[in-house]
Design a protein around this motif. Structure first.
Motif, PDB file in Angstrom:
ATOM      1  N   GLU A   1      48.830  32.012  45.495  1.00 12.51           N
ATOM      2  CA  GLU A   1      48.335  32.158  44.127  1.00 12.51           C
ATOM      3  C   GLU A   1      48.601  33.572  43.611  1.00 12.51           C
ATOM      4  O   GLU A   1      49.049  33.755  42.474  1.00 12.51           O
ATOM      5  CB  GLU A   1      46.834  31.863  44.055  1.00 12.51           C
ATOM      6  CG  GLU A   1      46.261  32.050  42.662  1.00 12.51           C
ATOM      7  CD  GLU A   1      44.750  31.938  42.593  1.00 12.51           C
ATOM      8  OE1 GLU A   1      44.232  31.969  41.460  1.00 12.51           O
ATOM      9  OE2 GLU A   1      44.095  31.835  43.655  1.00 12.51           O
ATOM     10  N   GLN A   2      48.336  34.575  44.445  1.00 19.63           N
ATOM     11  CA  GLN A   2      48.541  35.963  44.048  1.00 19.63           C
ATOM     12  C   GLN A   2      50.013  36.209  43.692  1.00 19.63           C
ATOM     13  O   GLN A   2      50.318  36.828  42.674  1.00 19.63           O
ATOM     14  CB  GLN A   2      48.102  36.897  45.178  1.00 19.63           C
ATOM     15  CG  GLN A   2      48.188  38.369  44.805  1.00 19.63           C
ATOM     16  CD  GLN A   2      47.801  39.276  45.956  1.00 19.63           C
ATOM     17  OE1 GLN A   2      48.215  39.048  47.094  1.00 19.63           O
ATOM     18  NE2 GLN A   2      47.014  40.298  45.661  1.00 19.63           N
TER      19      GLN A   2
ATOM     20  N   GLU B   1      45.495  31.652  48.755  1.00 22.31           N
ATOM     21  CA  GLU B   1      45.256  32.773  47.849  1.00 22.31           C
ATOM     22  C   GLU B   1      46.470  33.706  47.790  1.00 22.31           C
ATOM     23  O   GLU B   1      46.779  34.249  46.725  1.00 22.31           O
ATOM     24  CB  GLU B   1      44.010  33.552  48.279  1.00 22.31           C
ATOM     25  CG  GLU B   1      42.727  32.798  47.998  1.00 22.31           C
ATOM     26  CD  GLU B   1      41.496  33.450  48.610  1.00 22.31           C
ATOM     27  OE1 GLU B   1      40.409  33.319  48.006  1.00 22.31           O
ATOM     28  OE2 GLU B   1      41.610  34.080  49.687  1.00 22.31           O
TER      29      GLU B   1
ATOM     30  N   GLU C   1      42.371  36.934  31.416  1.00 21.43           N
ATOM     31  CA  GLU C   1      42.009  36.126  32.573  1.00 21.43           C
ATOM     32  C   GLU C   1      43.022  36.308  33.708  1.00 21.43           C
ATOM     33  O   GLU C   1      42.656  36.387  34.873  1.00 21.43           O
ATOM     34  CB  GLU C   1      41.905  34.638  32.208  1.00 21.43           C
ATOM     35  CG  GLU C   1      40.783  34.307  31.242  1.00 21.43           C
ATOM     36  CD  GLU C   1      41.136  34.566  29.788  1.00 21.43           C
ATOM     37  OE1 GLU C   1      42.342  34.575  29.427  1.00 21.43           O
ATOM     38  OE2 GLU C   1      40.212  34.790  29.002  1.00 21.43           O
TER      39      GLU C   1
ATOM     40  N   LEU D   1      50.753  34.513  40.341  1.00 19.70           N
ATOM     41  CA  LEU D   1      50.150  35.239  39.221  1.00 19.70           C
ATOM     42  C   LEU D   1      50.924  36.510  38.905  1.00 19.70           C
ATOM     43  O   LEU D   1      51.135  36.852  37.740  1.00 19.70           O
ATOM     44  CB  LEU D   1      48.690  35.584  39.535  1.00 19.70           C
ATOM     45  CG  LEU D   1      47.720  34.410  39.618  1.00 19.70           C
ATOM     46  CD1 LEU D   1      46.364  34.876  40.123  1.00 19.70           C
ATOM     47  CD2 LEU D   1      47.597  33.711  38.284  1.00 19.70           C
TER      48      LEU D   1
ATOM     49  N   ASN E   1      42.430  39.724  35.221  1.00 19.13           N
ATOM     50  CA  ASN E   1      41.191  39.704  36.000  1.00 19.13           C
ATOM     51  C   ASN E   1      41.384  39.018  37.344  1.00 19.13           C
ATOM     52  O   ASN E   1      40.890  39.491  38.374  1.00 19.13           O
ATOM     53  CB  ASN E   1      40.072  39.024  35.220  1.00 19.13           C
ATOM     54  CG  ASN E   1      39.612  39.829  34.024  1.00 19.13           C
ATOM     55  OD1 ASN E   1      39.901  41.023  33.913  1.00 19.13           O
ATOM     56  ND2 ASN E   1      38.904  39.181  33.120  1.00 19.13           N
ATOM     57  N   ARG E   2      42.083  37.892  37.349  1.00 18.19           N
ATOM     58  CA  ARG E   2      42.287  37.163  38.600  1.00 18.19           C
ATOM     59  C   ARG E   2      43.193  37.945  39.553  1.00 18.19           C
ATOM     60  O   ARG E   2      42.932  37.982  40.774  1.00 18.19           O
ATOM     61  CB  ARG E   2      42.868  35.770  38.324  1.00 18.19           C
ATOM     62  CG  ARG E   2      43.038  34.903  39.545  1.00 18.19           C
ATOM     63  CD  ARG E   2      41.718  34.590  40.224  1.00 18.19           C
ATOM     64  NE  ARG E   2      41.946  33.738  41.386  1.00 18.19           N
ATOM     65  CZ  ARG E   2      41.190  33.695  42.451  1.00 18.19           C
ATOM     66  NH1 ARG E   2      40.091  34.415  42.510  1.00 18.19           N
ATOM     67  NH2 ARG E   2      41.493  32.906  43.459  1.00 18.19           N
TER      68      ARG E   2
ATOM     69  N   GLU F   1      41.015  40.603  40.987  1.00 14.24           N
ATOM     70  CA  GLU F   1      40.042  39.998  41.897  1.00 14.24           C
ATOM     71  C   GLU F   1      40.676  39.716  43.266  1.00 14.24           C
ATOM     72  O   GLU F   1      40.098  40.050  44.307  1.00 14.24           O
ATOM     73  CB  GLU F   1      39.530  38.701  41.264  1.00 14.24           C
ATOM     74  CG  GLU F   1      38.459  37.983  42.010  1.00 14.24           C
ATOM     75  CD  GLU F   1      38.062  36.700  41.276  1.00 14.24           C
ATOM     76  OE1 GLU F   1      37.995  35.657  41.943  1.00 14.24           O
ATOM     77  OE2 GLU F   1      37.844  36.747  40.051  1.00 14.24           O
ATOM     78  N   LEU F   2      41.853  39.126  43.255  1.00  8.63           N
ATOM     79  CA  LEU F   2      42.545  38.837  44.515  1.00  8.63           C
ATOM     80  C   LEU F   2      42.962  40.120  45.229  1.00  8.63           C
ATOM     81  O   LEU F   2      42.893  40.195  46.465  1.00  8.63           O
ATOM     82  CB  LEU F   2      43.766  37.945  44.259  1.00  8.63           C
ATOM     83  CG  LEU F   2      43.461  36.505  43.873  1.00  8.63           C
ATOM     84  CD1 LEU F   2      44.729  35.785  43.442  1.00  8.63           C
ATOM     85  CD2 LEU F   2      42.774  35.761  44.998  1.00  8.63           C
TER      86      LEU F   2
END
Length: 82
Positions: free
Chosen positions: A32-33, A29, A8, A36, A11-12, A15-16
């Motif tokens: 968040e990136q 975002e 997950e 992550l 994947n995220r 995706e970003l």
């Protein structure tokens, strides 16, 4: 999250990354990136460190030549008797 990289998470991150290339990311975002990626790197480093600490090196004659530093770590973790 140390030591385990979930699908997950990957994947995220992907995706970003794709969204950033296509249309850009919002400020939230981007934050968040970054978070992550830091989680991913921490997990990667923990896994890599664990793999190295479990390593035993042998020369072509079959004699163990594991570096002493690694042997000490293995002894502290109870992975080595010598």
């Amino acid at each position: 999250m140390a030591g385990k990289i979930s699908q997950e998470l990957i994947n995220r991150i992907n995706e970003l990354s794709k969204k950033k290339k296509r249309i850009g990311l919002t400020k939230e975002e981007l934050i968040e990136q970054k978070s992550l990626r830091e989680d991913y790197l921490a997990a990667f480093r923990a896994t890599f460190r664990s793999n190295v600490e479990m390593l035993q090196v042998f020369n072509k004659d079959g004699n163990e030549v594991t570096p002493e530093k690694v042997k000490e770590i293995q002894r502290k973790k109870g992975l080595r008797d010598d």
